[in-house]
Design an enzyme around this catalytic site. Structure first.
Site, PDB file in Angstrom:
ATOM      1  N   GLY A   1       8.105  -2.915  -2.959  1.00 29.94           N
ATOM      2  CA  GLY A   1       6.687  -2.699  -3.229  1.00 29.94           C
ATOM      3  C   GLY A   1       6.194  -1.440  -2.543  1.00 29.94           C
ATOM      4  O   GLY A   1       6.814  -0.918  -1.627  1.00 29.94           O
TER       5      GLY A   1
ATOM      6  N   GLY B   1       2.218   0.605  -1.549  1.00 28.00           N
ATOM      7  CA  GLY B   1       0.763   0.600  -1.594  1.00 28.00           C
ATOM      8  C   GLY B   1       0.189   1.895  -1.055  1.00 28.00           C
ATOM      9  O   GLY B   1       0.905   2.863  -0.786  1.00 28.00           O
TER      10      GLY B   1
ATOM     11  N   MET C   1      -1.126   2.505   1.788  1.00 27.37           N
ATOM     12  CA  MET C   1      -0.907   2.762   3.204  1.00 27.37           C
ATOM     13  C   MET C   1       0.536   2.596   3.638  1.00 27.37           C
ATOM     14  O   MET C   1       0.934   3.146   4.665  1.00 27.37           O
ATOM     15  CB  MET C   1      -1.783   1.821   4.032  1.00 27.37           C
ATOM     16  CG  MET C   1      -3.242   2.099   3.920  1.00 27.37           C
ATOM     17  SD  MET C   1      -4.181   0.853   4.816  1.00 27.37           S
ATOM     18  CE  MET C   1      -3.689  -0.631   3.965  1.00 27.37           C
TER      19      MET C   1
ATOM     20  N   ASP D   1      -8.171  -6.080   2.361  1.00 25.10           N
ATOM     21  CA  ASP D   1      -7.509  -5.547   1.162  1.00 25.10           C
ATOM     22  C   ASP D   1      -6.992  -6.689   0.305  1.00 25.10           C
ATOM     23  O   ASP D   1      -5.863  -6.662  -0.171  1.00 25.10           O
ATOM     24  CB  ASP D   1      -6.366  -4.607   1.570  1.00 25.10           C
ATOM     25  CG  ASP D   1      -5.841  -3.787   0.382  1.00 25.10           C
ATOM     26  OD1 ASP D   1      -6.601  -3.610  -0.593  1.00 25.10           O
ATOM     27  OD2 ASP D   1      -4.687  -3.333   0.431  1.00 25.10           O
TER      28      ASP D   1
END
Length: 640
Positions: free
Chosen positions: A32, A34, A36, A146
């Site tokens: 994965g 994202g 950040m 988030d």
């Protein structure tokens, strides 16, 4: 851990498949990515398990404030142990690579399940679990910041787990220098989109967006850019879910719309309140027959013009004109009579639905569904939960009389009356009394007297006496809503340790095991048939639980006392037997024929031999002479 090289903007090592993080985690593959951080599947050979390794992007590793918050939040998230929160095992940094090692979850993301389609009951069941996990984190001071469907993993049994807790909490670093918003804009609360203070209530807004998407298959707001979506979060009211999915009940509609209130003070103030509203919406969905017509404006009716027949040419005959005029006057008279009769006989009353006991949003939805509008809302302090409708005017009918319609021009034009609602503002607030040092019973009674519920949690404590309160949450002196929970943390005393199995072990091993558990050994010895140095008894018994510093007694075998076998050869039988008994031995006599008269009745041999060292109680065999048969016959023949 090392911090060199980051002050001057040094480069951050790249993470790739096969690389080893912190000398421990071997990276297998990326699973994965994202805004950040990247998430990698890694192998932890120390504990022989696989973990999800969250590695912070290099550009954030240069922000010292961001890194410090990242560390603090990782520590806070590591303390969250809840079935619906991903477990955090470890965190650290090596040469500027900051990471968090988390539980590796197998399953599908909530986003994938939403894309496949969920019915309202499935959606509520999953979002309820998200609220359980978020509520637990909020009670421990951790705000997610988030929450999005990609951060919720659902396993094959339908268990939902919230991931990335604490990682998104970055304070002022959430807004970059260019003004763009960190995180996913479709799920940001209005205050988060504006860079304002973010609280647990902001997380509940994001969960409201998750619920909206789970019920409708789409997010409340779309836009061409992240900024456009964020602006809509701040300024626009979303379309009701039931206008998209008719299976959504009015009550569930109201729950979603409350969760998406722009003003944080108008939203649910805790995850438990959100859960209670969802449960109530499933139990009493409200009247669903009207579908969503009350919320979606109908298209305007467009009248089509009809052709008017032209006057027949040549009709200028006076008789025909008089005849038409006469029929017109008759028609007008009949119409006026009919209208007057309608006005005099029309029923101008209506039934008003009962909405008392419902939450305000649910009550408004039910009234609007039947064509009523709310004129005003009056709030009063009551013990009832906040926003519960206490009274309505006009009252519900039945049992009350039907309310009159608001009519004008001889009752030709009527509308349903407006309804005024009286709503509970909640029980009010009060200061939480101090309870530290009180007994459990005293503290519970004191909190209940002040109007609070007092659940109790017990923890080990080396300093506070068992049964006394260590602290409360919220703490004493703070202001909280009456009827809310004030959790008491009560000492159950020092942590107890189990006494190990010591019987059968050697003295040194037993003493080491006792001391290794923080206990104090007490050793005594006694003679026993067991081998010397072996533990033959213990007190307390194995499995007993004791506080650290308690004493554990063991009895160690000295073995059996040894004695010297006396010399009884030549002694008479009785004297020999007595001598052996006096020495602590067990005599065993065997007789043997002899031709020597001097040996008859005396010991001619023994085993063990004289002078041997044997255990006390050992059997010693002695051989005693007896006259042979031939010798007895000869003696008898010569006797006078």
């Amino acid at each position: 851990m090392r911090d060199e090289g980051r002050e001057g903007g040094g480069s951050v090592p790249e993470v790739s498949e096969g690389s080893v993080i912190d000398g421990r985690y071997r990276v297998l593959r990326r699973i994965g990515s994202g805004g950040m951080a990247d998430v990698w599947l890694a192998d932890d050979p120390h504990l022989q398990r696989r973990v999800a390794l969250k590695v912070l992007h290099g550009r954030f590793a240069q922000d010292r404030e961001f890194v410090e918050r990242f560390r603090r939040e990782a520590e806070a998230a590591g303390g969250l142990q809840h079935p619906n929160v991903v477990a955090v095992f470890d965190r650290g940094d090596v040469d500027g690579t900051y990471y968090i090692a988390m539980q590796y979850l197998e399953g599908r993301s909530l986003k994938e399940l939403i894309d496949d389609g969920l019915d309202p009951e499935q959606a509520v069941r999953l979002i309820r679990q998200v609220l359980e996990g978020a509520g637990f984190a909020h009670r421990h001071g951790v705000v997610h910041r988030d929450l999005k469907p990609q951060n919720v993993i659902v396993d094959a049994d339908g268990k939902a787990t919230v991931t990335d807790f604490g990682i998104a909490r970055a304070g002022v670093s959430e807004i970059t220098q260019t003004g763009s918003v960190m995180g996913t804009p479709h799920y940001l609360s209005p205050e988060q989109a504006q860079g304002q203070e973010v609280t647990a209530v902001s997380d509940l807004y994001s969960i409201g967006v998750l619920l909206y998407e789970a019920l409708t298959g789409r997010v409340p707001f779309e836009g061409e850019s992240a900024v456009a979506v964020a602006m809509k979060q701040v300024s626009q009211v979303p379309q009701r879910p039931s206008s998209i999915n008719p299976q959504v009940s009015p009550a569930l509609d109201a729950v979603v719309m409350r969760a998406l209130e722009k003003d944080p003070g108008q939203r649910f103030q805790s995850a438990s309140a959100f859960i209670a509203a969802l449960d109530a919406a499933l139990e009493e969905p409200g009247a669903a027959a009207g579908g969503t017509a009350a919320f979606v404006p109908l298209p305007p009716v467009v009248a089509t013009a009809e052709e008017t027949p032209a006057a027949e040419a040549g009709e200028d005959d006076d008789a025909r004109r008089h005849r038409r005029r006469r029929w017109a006057l008759v028609a007008i008279a009949v119409l006026i009579g009919a209208l007057a009769g309608f006005a005099l006989t029309r029923d101008t009353t209506t039934e008003v639905p009962g909405v008392t006991g419902n939450q305000l949003n649910v009550a408004i939805a039910l009234l609007q569904q039947d064509g009523f509008e709310v004129s005003e809302v009056t709030r009063v302090q009551r013990e009832a939960p906040q926003n519960t409708v206490l009274e309505q005017d006009p009252a519900a009918s039945p049992p009350a009389r039907q309310a009159s319609l608001d009519c004008s021009f001889l009752s030709f034009f009527c509308s349903k009356p407006e309804v005024a609602l009286t709503v509970s503002a909640g029980p009010g607030s009060a200061k939480v009394p101090g309870t530290a040092g009180l007994t459990r019973e005293e503290a519970v009674a004191k909190l209940e007297e002040a109007g609070f519920d007092a659940p109790v949690e017990t923890v080990d404590s080396e300093t506070v006496t068992v049964g006394l309160v260590i602290h409360s949450d919220p703490s004493g002196g703070t202001t909280a809503t009456r009827g809310s929970e004030v959790t008491l943390t009560v000492s159950r005393g020092p942590k107890l340790v189990k006494v190990p199995v010591l019987v059968g072990t050697q003295r040194a091993v037993a003493v080491q095991q006792i001391r290794g558990r923080g206990l104090v050994p007490s050793v005594s010895e006694e003679e026993s048939s067991a081998a010397a140095g072996e533990v033959i008894r213990q007190s307390p018994s194995a499995g007993s639980e004791l506080g650290r510093g308690s004493s554990v007694s063991i009895v160690v075998s000295k073995g059996q006392q040894q004695v010297t076998v006396p010399n009884v050869i030549g002694e008479e039988r009785a004297a020999a037997v007595q001598a052996l008994r006096d020495a602590g031995l067990k005599p065993s006599v065997q007789e043997q024929e002899t031709d020597l008269p001097s040996q008859v009745g005396r010991v001619t041999g023994q085993f063990p031999p004289p002078g041997s060292r044997v255990d006390e109680g050992t059997a010693v065999t002695v051989v005693v002479g007896k006259a042979s048969t031939a010798s007895e016959t000869t003696t008898a023949a010569v006797a006078p």
